[in-house]
Design a protein around this motif. Structure first.
Motif, PDB file in Angstrom:
ATOM      1  N   CYS A  84       0.804  -1.233   0.000  1.00  0.00           N
ATOM      2  CA  CYS A  84       0.000   0.000   0.000  1.00  0.00           C
ATOM      3  C   CYS A  84       0.835   1.281   0.000  1.00  0.00           C
ATOM      4  CB  CYS A  84      -0.996  -0.013   1.151  1.00  0.00           C
ATOM      5  SG  CYS A  84      -2.275  -1.267   0.919  1.00  0.00           S
ATOM      6  N   PRO A  85       1.877   1.374   0.826  1.00  0.00           N
ATOM      7  CA  PRO A  85       2.678   2.607   0.784  1.00  0.00           C
ATOM      8  C   PRO A  85       3.377   2.841  -0.557  1.00  0.00           C
ATOM      9  CG  PRO A  85       3.100   1.432   2.813  1.00  0.00           C
ATOM     10  CD  PRO A  85       2.287   0.529   1.939  1.00  0.00           C
ATOM     11  N   LEU A  86       3.600   1.774  -1.320  1.00  0.00           N
ATOM     12  CA  LEU A  86       4.239   1.958  -2.629  1.00  0.00           C
ATOM     13  C   LEU A  86       3.383   2.830  -3.537  1.00  0.00           C
ATOM     14  CD1 LEU A  86       5.665  -1.608  -3.351  1.00  0.00           C
ATOM     15  CD2 LEU A  86       6.903   0.415  -2.560  1.00  0.00           C
ATOM     16  N   ALA A  87       2.055   2.626  -3.480  1.00  0.00           N
ATOM     17  CA  ALA A  87       1.158   3.449  -4.290  1.00  0.00           C
ATOM     18  C   ALA A  87       1.177   4.901  -3.823  1.00  0.00           C
ATOM     19  CB  ALA A  87      -0.264   2.884  -4.230  1.00  0.00           C
ATOM     20  N   LEU A  88       1.325   5.104  -2.519  1.00  0.00           N
ATOM     21  CA  LEU A  88       1.411   6.456  -1.972  1.00  0.00           C
ATOM     22  C   LEU A  88       2.719   7.122  -2.404  1.00  0.00           C
ATOM     23  CD1 LEU A  88      -0.033   8.464  -0.034  1.00  0.00           C
ATOM     24  CD2 LEU A  88       1.367   7.493   1.795  1.00  0.00           C
ATOM     25  N   LEU A  89       3.816   6.382  -2.319  1.00  0.00           N
ATOM     26  CA  LEU A  89       5.120   6.923  -2.720  1.00  0.00           C
ATOM     27  C   LEU A  89       5.178   7.220  -4.214  1.00  0.00           C
ATOM     28  CD1 LEU A  89       7.468   4.640  -0.589  1.00  0.00           C
ATOM     29  CD2 LEU A  89       6.956   7.068  -0.214  1.00  0.00           C
ATOM     30  N   ASP A  90       4.435   6.448  -5.003  1.00  0.00           N
ATOM     31  CA  ASP A  90       4.391   6.670  -6.447  1.00  0.00           C
ATOM     32  C   ASP A  90       3.424   7.801  -6.821  1.00  0.00           C
ATOM     33  OD1 ASP A  90       5.372   5.848  -9.026  1.00  0.00           O
ATOM     34  OD2 ASP A  90       3.390   4.960  -9.407  1.00  0.00           O
ATOM     35  N   LYS A  91       2.765   8.375  -5.797  1.00  0.00           N
ATOM     36  CA  LYS A  91       1.821   9.484  -5.990  1.00  0.00           C
ATOM     37  C   LYS A  91       0.684   9.120  -6.948  1.00  0.00           C
ATOM     38  CE  LYS A  91       5.036  13.194  -4.857  1.00  0.00           C
ATOM     39  NZ  LYS A  91       6.272  12.629  -4.521  1.00  0.00           N
ATOM     40  N   ARG A  92       0.128   7.938  -6.755  1.00  0.00           N
ATOM     41  CA  ARG A  92      -1.017   7.528  -7.569  1.00  0.00           C
ATOM     42  C   ARG A  92      -2.220   8.409  -7.225  1.00  0.00           C
ATOM     43  NH1 ARG A  92      -0.576   2.328 -10.185  1.00  0.00           N
ATOM     44  NH2 ARG A  92       1.636   2.213 -10.632  1.00  0.00           N
ATOM     45  N   PRO A  93      -3.019   8.767  -8.217  1.00  0.00           N
ATOM     46  CA  PRO A  93      -4.170   9.645  -7.970  1.00  0.00           C
ATOM     47  C   PRO A  93      -5.170   8.993  -7.007  1.00  0.00           C
ATOM     48  CG  PRO A  93      -3.891   9.219 -10.337  1.00  0.00           C
ATOM     49  CD  PRO A  93      -2.857   8.428  -9.614  1.00  0.00           C
ATOM     50  N   GLY A  94      -5.591   9.765  -6.024  1.00  0.00           N
ATOM     51  CA  GLY A  94      -6.594   9.290  -5.069  1.00  0.00           C
ATOM     52  C   GLY A  94      -6.031   8.497  -3.894  1.00  0.00           C
ATOM     53  N   VAL A  95      -4.766   8.146  -3.949  1.00  0.00           N
ATOM     54  CA  VAL A  95      -4.149   7.389  -2.857  1.00  0.00           C
ATOM     55  C   VAL A  95      -3.677   8.371  -1.796  1.00  0.00           C
ATOM     56  CG1 VAL A  95      -2.292   5.828  -2.195  1.00  0.00           C
ATOM     57  CG2 VAL A  95      -3.454   5.504  -4.375  1.00  0.00           C
ATOM     58  N   THR A  96      -4.198   8.193  -0.571  1.00  0.00           N
ATOM     59  CA  THR A  96      -3.849   9.093   0.528  1.00  0.00           C
ATOM     60  C   THR A  96      -3.344   8.286   1.722  1.00  0.00           C
ATOM     61  OG1 THR A  96      -6.075   8.976   1.467  1.00  0.00           O
ATOM     62  CG2 THR A  96      -5.671  10.722  -0.159  1.00  0.00           C
ATOM     63  N   VAL A  97      -2.754   8.993   2.664  1.00  0.00           N
ATOM     64  CA  VAL A  97      -2.314   8.349   3.903  1.00  0.00           C
ATOM     65  C   VAL A  97      -3.526   7.744   4.612  1.00  0.00           C
ATOM     66  CG1 VAL A  97      -1.298   8.761   6.186  1.00  0.00           C
ATOM     67  CG2 VAL A  97      -0.296   9.836   4.166  1.00  0.00           C
TER      68      VAL A  97
END
Length: 188
Positions: A84-97
């Motif tokens: 899950c944090p990989l998607a956040l680090l990749d700045k995927r749209p809609g992915v938040t902490v």
């Protein structure tokens, strides 16, 4: 099929993103089943260890649970901690902490509930419906983690201990065993 490392990383990030956007119901079901299957795999490995007398043989069969989890697509907390944090680090749209933390919380609850369900069922099975003391396998399960806990009686197999002790009180007419002390003095 061989994936070059960049394709593999992209697939991992995609997987993390899809887990974050999965519905609450689906996340809980997948996590519940993962916790239950892994707990059953642990019981399976311990049963084999006790019956054969060889921890190596039991350990050889434990990975069957992980294979089943992978093949069925279920989620363990350790996996979503990574993906899950990989998607956040990749700045995927809609992915938040908040979305990552939501997923972690749901998977934790599901894993815990699945494992607890198996623990209760195994306590029932190993004590023959709470009508007999736990056999060798039940006793072994009740002592999981004991040498490592640093606390005398806090361990994953505590549930089996409580039911076995309560039943011993009923069968043998002894006064309380250890379980009543726990109720009056807290966990030891």
């Amino acid at each position: 099929m061989y994936l070059i490392p960049t394709e593999f990383v992209t697939k991992m990030v995609d997987s993390g993103e899809s887990k974050i956007f999965m519905s609450t119901r689906d996340t809980l079901i997948r996590a519940y089943m993962a916790g239950a299957i892994l707990a059953l795999a642990a019981v399976f490995a311990i049963t084999i260890t006790v019956q054969t007398g060889s921890p190596l043989v039991g350990a050889a069969f434990f990975p069957v649970g992980f294979i089943m989890l992978y093949l069925m697509g279920f989620d363990l907390l350790t996996g979503v901690f990574v993906l899950c944090p990989l998607a956040l680090l990749d700045k995927r749209p809609g992915v938040t902490v908040k979305g990552v933390l939501r997923n972690w919380g749901l998977v934790f609850v599901g894993n815990f509930a699945g494992a607890l369900t198996v623990a209760v069922m195994m306590a029932f099975v190993f004590t023959y419906g709470f009508s007999a003391a736990a056999g060798d396998v039940g006793v072994k399960i009740s002592h999981i983690g004991e040498p490592y806990s640093g606390l005398r009686r806090v361990r994953p197999g505590r549930l089996v201990d409580h039911f076995s002790a309560r039943h011993a009180v009923q069968l043998d007419g002894i006064d309380g065993g250890g379980w009543r002390d726990d109720l009056h003095h807290g966990w030891r």
